[in-house]
Design an enzyme around this catalytic site. Sequence first.
Site, PDB file in Angstrom:
ATOM      1  N   PHE A   1       1.869   5.399 -10.170  1.00 30.13           N
ATOM      2  CA  PHE A   1       0.726   6.277 -10.081  1.00 30.13           C
ATOM      3  C   PHE A   1      -0.392   5.528 -10.466  1.00 30.13           C
ATOM      4  CE2 PHE A   1      -1.531  10.435 -10.747  1.00 30.13           C
ATOM      5  CZ  PHE A   1      -1.249  10.928  -9.371  1.00 30.13           C
TER       6      PHE A   1
ATOM      7  N   THR B   1       4.895   0.702  -6.695  1.00 29.23           N
ATOM      8  CA  THR B   1       4.930  -0.323  -8.001  1.00 29.23           C
ATOM      9  C   THR B   1       4.451  -1.584  -7.429  1.00 29.23           C
ATOM     10  OG1 THR B   1       7.098  -0.860  -8.143  1.00 29.23           O
ATOM     11  CG2 THR B   1       6.595   1.031  -9.282  1.00 29.23           C
TER      12      THR B   1
ATOM     13  N   GLY C   1      -2.789  -2.955   5.357  1.00 30.59           N
ATOM     14  CA  GLY C   1      -2.989  -1.750   4.761  1.00 30.59           C
ATOM     15  C   GLY C   1      -3.060  -0.629   5.669  1.00 30.59           C
TER      16      GLY C   1
ATOM     17  N   LYS D   1       3.826 -11.139   3.549  1.00 31.08           N
ATOM     18  CA  LYS D   1       3.473 -10.489   4.739  1.00 31.08           C
ATOM     19  C   LYS D   1       4.024 -11.069   6.005  1.00 31.08           C
ATOM     20  CE  LYS D   1      -0.614  -8.466   2.701  1.00 31.08           C
ATOM     21  NZ  LYS D   1      -2.049  -8.582   2.087  1.00 31.08           N
TER      22      LYS D   1
ATOM     23  N   GLY E   1      -7.226  -1.764   0.027  1.00 31.20           N
ATOM     24  CA  GLY E   1      -7.682  -0.552  -0.577  1.00 31.20           C
ATOM     25  C   GLY E   1      -6.952   0.606  -0.622  1.00 31.20           C
TER      26      GLY E   1
HETATM   27  N1  HSE Z   1      -4.194  -8.923  -2.385  1.00 31.08           N
HETATM   28  C1  HSE Z   1      -3.946  -8.375  -1.269  1.00 31.08           C
HETATM   29  C2  HSE Z   1      -4.961  -8.805  -0.368  1.00 31.08           C
HETATM   30  C3  HSE Z   1      -3.963  -6.857  -1.294  1.00 31.08           C
HETATM   31  O1  HSE Z   1      -6.104  -9.415  -1.039  1.00 31.08           O
HETATM   32  O2  HSE Z   1      -5.216  -8.894   0.721  1.00 31.08           O
HETATM   33  C4  HSE Z   1      -3.450  -6.381  -0.033  1.00 31.08           C
HETATM   34  O3  HSE Z   1      -2.040  -6.487   0.026  1.00 31.08           O
END
Ligand code: HSE
Length: 337
Positions: free
Chosen positions: A9, A96, A154, A224, A315
């Site tokens: 959370f 988390t 995101g 990613k 974000g």
């Molecule tokens: N730390 C990551 C970034 C956050 O800066 O893109 C999103 O995954």
Amino acid sequence: MLRIILCGFGVVGQNFAKLLLSRSEDLYALHGLKLRVVGVFDSKGSAASSAGLDLNRLLEVKKKYGDIRKYHNKEKNANGLEMIKGMDAEVLIETTPSNYKDAEPGMSHIVNAMKNGLHVITVNKGPLALAFPSLIELATYNQVLLKFSGTVGGGTPIIDYAKNSLRGERIVSFQGILNGTTNYILTNMANGMTFKTALADAKKRGYVEADESLDIDGFDAAAKLVILANWIMDMKVTIKDIKRIGIRDVTTSDIKKATANNSAVKLIASCNKELLVAPQQISLDDPLCVNGTLNAITFNSEHSGQQTIIGRGAGGMETASSILRDLLDIRQEMSRR
Ligand code: HSE
């Protein structure tokens, strides 16, 4: 009705709760989607109600005490795994923090949820980076869905674009700026800051992960890349298969050389002959060459050529919106079944 257990959370979890509060009416009116959060837990404890938690009250309690256990005014609460194993719910949402050593506690949450027949949405990249192929196998074996559209880009639907909009195409290769923090630092370095000052500035703005190495040394971009390589290119890889060089050693002189070439240094995650995360010179005329915290990715496909998607890659609210997208997909798939 989809009953949800929410793990974590923090920023994303709280934004997700806010999004549900503001969107529940139109989600029902437009999509017939009714959602009920029956349990929330974090590292301190939990709050639960099979009738559905009052999200306004939960947010207030979190803001006031920093501790969701205060929702019930009692000391003892179920821990996360007890909740996953014991509560009636359809979906687990895992928010988390990512870690790339053992992926815990997210890994245990996801594995136990799927074994208990829950669909899973994760915005935590750790478990996918370390065990993508086996987690997909586990989901298939247990006949549940594992959704992760917020892990790359995101709220910008990079994964869905490549997987769904380009279906029937053959993506030959792709390259992208998948980490906003390093892009912000490199952009500031191109504007004259040193690495150290640019890092301090990014920290001050709250962009950098609690463990700065995850951004700076390329772990986040590599995670990613693992997700995209598995899901879009059908590769069976984990983070160990990624060749990774971060931006720690990028010097002011590297940046100046790039500028003289009408280019900029960017941390590029690429899937071509190999899977690589490394700083590279990108022409300023290339649509991939975005600045600030933006993310961008170019897909090269066999028949339709190059396409670049640009958007905010991080974000709280942006990522929460990706969870909504995944919930709608789950709901659609459940009705289809
Ligand atoms: N730390 C990551 C970034 C956050 O800066 O893109 C999103 O995954």
